[in-house]
Scaffold this motif. Structure first.
Motif, PDB file in Angstrom:
ATOM      1  N   THR A 128       2.511  -3.904  -5.560  1.00 48.85           N
ATOM      2  CA  THR A 128       3.435  -4.637  -4.705  1.00 48.85           C
ATOM      3  C   THR A 128       4.724  -3.844  -4.540  1.00 48.85           C
ATOM      4  N   ALA A 129       5.323  -3.970  -3.368  1.00 45.00           N
ATOM      5  CA  ALA A 129       6.628  -3.376  -3.078  1.00 45.00           C
ATOM      6  C   ALA A 129       7.169  -4.041  -1.828  1.00 45.00           C
ATOM      7  N   SER A 130       8.486  -4.127  -1.729  1.00 46.10           N
ATOM      8  CA  SER A 130       9.076  -4.677  -0.517  1.00 46.10           C
ATOM      9  C   SER A 130       8.964  -3.667   0.624  1.00 46.10           C
ATOM     10  N   GLU A 131       9.418  -2.454   0.375  1.00 48.23           N
ATOM     11  CA  GLU A 131       9.304  -1.374   1.354  1.00 48.23           C
ATOM     12  C   GLU A 131       8.560  -0.219   0.707  1.00 48.23           C
ATOM     13  N   MET A 132       7.457   0.199   1.321  1.00 48.07           N
ATOM     14  CA  MET A 132       6.610   1.236   0.751  1.00 48.07           C
ATOM     15  C   MET A 132       6.608   2.464   1.649  1.00 48.07           C
ATOM     16  N   LYS A 133       6.965   3.612   1.059  1.00 46.74           N
ATOM     17  CA  LYS A 133       6.885   4.883   1.763  1.00 46.74           C
ATOM     18  C   LYS A 133       6.009   5.816   0.940  1.00 46.74           C
ATOM     19  N   GLY A 134       4.788   6.035   1.421  1.00 50.57           N
ATOM     20  CA  GLY A 134       3.871   6.876   0.674  1.00 50.57           C
ATOM     21  C   GLY A 134       2.470   6.313   0.687  1.00 50.57           C
ATOM     22  N   PHE A 135       1.889   6.155  -0.509  1.00 53.44           N
ATOM     23  CA  PHE A 135       0.473   5.808  -0.627  1.00 53.44           C
ATOM     24  C   PHE A 135       0.303   4.717  -1.677  1.00 53.44           C
ATOM     25  N   GLN A 136      -0.322   3.601  -1.278  1.00 55.21           N
ATOM     26  CA  GLN A 136      -0.711   2.541  -2.206  1.00 55.21           C
ATOM     27  C   GLN A 136      -2.226   2.551  -2.355  1.00 55.21           C
ATOM     28  N   PHE A 137      -2.712   2.633  -3.592  1.00 55.10           N
ATOM     29  CA  PHE A 137      -4.151   2.637  -3.850  1.00 55.10           C
ATOM     30  C   PHE A 137      -4.436   1.629  -4.958  1.00 55.10           C
ATOM     31  N   SER A 138      -5.298   0.650  -4.675  1.00 55.77           N
ATOM     32  CA  SER A 138      -5.624  -0.351  -5.690  1.00 55.77           C
ATOM     33  C   SER A 138      -7.085  -0.751  -5.593  1.00 55.77           C
ATOM     34  N   GLY A 139      -7.613  -1.240  -6.721  1.00 58.23           N
ATOM     35  CA  GLY A 139      -8.990  -1.698  -6.729  1.00 58.23           C
ATOM     36  C   GLY A 139      -9.180  -3.020  -6.023  1.00 58.23           C
ATOM     37  N   LEU A 140      -8.104  -3.824  -5.903  1.00 57.19           N
ATOM     38  CA  LEU A 140      -8.235  -5.154  -5.310  1.00 57.19           C
ATOM     39  C   LEU A 140      -7.319  -5.355  -4.113  1.00 57.19           C
TER      40      LEU A 140
END
Length: 329
Positions: free
Chosen positions: A122-134
């Protein structure tokens, strides 16, 4: 081993008492067992650390370079560098760098870099890469969200990729079977193809990419005629009333039987918009199909680019077609 553990606990207990009068609130290194057993003592939550080694759980105000936690890292303000935890990372303000957690990474404000979570990020503002299993959750995304099940965001400038669902207000390039994009496109289509399958499908996506999931009937099969279909597509806009769709689809015919017919392929499909809601399309593609039920040979086209018939398996590569109509909501 017991003596070493006792010495560590004694050192942490001594630090807990001695650090209470430390007014600098900066530390090159923190060693923590669980709060307040830490080299920064009872005031650990007020310290900015260069490096933190938290045997179980650690708490700090800011982290500058490296934070490692056996269970959890709790950083009340900002975090930079690498945050690595067996279960969770929590950052109360902004994060930057690389976050890795066995379960979840939580950033209350912005994060810039790479988040890798076993279950969620989780993040309010994301710059980059989010990788999660769910699941990944963010308000504004500049970059990529990649989740095994679902991505949730408000505004996406980049790509969402999920195993099932993408949800956003604005996302031009969602890649998932179902894409609920407020300012995107959703519709219901009915198609017919070269092997005799009539399918009703739900198509949803953004300006450039969309997902396909459908169910239908095949009139050429001997026994079970149920068809299930899934795939991904990409629009090439040409004019307001004409575009070229590229689709990669896979279907199973008689999928609740022990020996279904499997079919998959790529199609190039010109599409014409009639008014606001109706779209007509037709195109050709290259397809591969196979089955272990040799009695279902009638479903295979008479023409082929390549064909192999055995006593237990039928395989074929062929040029096929599909056409249909879509109602766009």
């Amino acid at each position: 081993m017991k003596k070493i553990l006792v010495l560590i606990l004694c050192a942490l207990a001594y630090s807990t008492l001695s650090a209470q009068t430390d007014e600098n609130k900066k530390s090159a290194f923190q060693l923590s067992f669980v709060p307040p057993l830490s080299t920064n003592g009872m005031y650990a939550s007020q310290y900015t650390n260069q490096v933190s080694l938290n045997l179980l759980i650690g708490v700090s105000q800011n982290e500058e370079l490296l934070t490692w936690g056996g269970l959890s890292n709790i950083i009340l303000n900002n975090a930079k560098g690498l945050q690595w935890a067996g279960l969770s990372n929590y950052v109360g303000n902004d994060g930057q760098g690389l976050q890795v957690a066995g379960l979840v990474n939580i950033n209350k404000n912005s994060f810039s870099g790479f988040q890798l979570g076993g279950l969620a990020n989780t993040a309010s503002e994301m710059k980059g890469f989010q990788f999660s299993g769910l699941t990944n959750i963010a308000k504004d995304v500049t970059g990529v969200q990649f989740a095994g099940l679902v991505n949730i965001a408000k505004n996406v400038r980049g790509v969402q990729f999920s195993g099932l669902v993408n949800i956003a207000e604005n996302s031009d390039c969602p890649i998932g079977l179902i894409n609920i994009i407020k300012n995107g496109e959703m519709g219901v289509a009915v198609t017919y193809d070269a092997i005799g399958s009539t399918v009703a499908s739900f198509r949803s996506g953004g300006k450039y990419t969309y997902g396909i999931i459908g169910v239908g009937y095949n009139h050429k099969t001997i026994n079970n005629s149920l068809v299930t279909e899934g795939g991904f597509g990409a629009h090439i806009p040409v004019t307001p009333w004409f575009r070229i769709n590229n689709e990669l689809k896979f279907s199973a015919i008689g999928n609740d039987s022990d020996e279904p017919v499997l079919n998959g392929g790529y199609s190039l499909i010109p599409a014409f918009r009639i008014g606001k809601h109706i779209e007509l399309f037709a195109g050709v593609g290259i397809n591969y199909m196979e089955t272990k039920d040799i009695n279902n040979h009638k479903i295979f086209p008479n023409h082929s680019l390549w064909k192999k018939e055995g006593s237990t398996r039928l395989q074929q590569l062929y040029i096929g077609y599909q056409f249909g109509v879509q109602y766009i909501f």
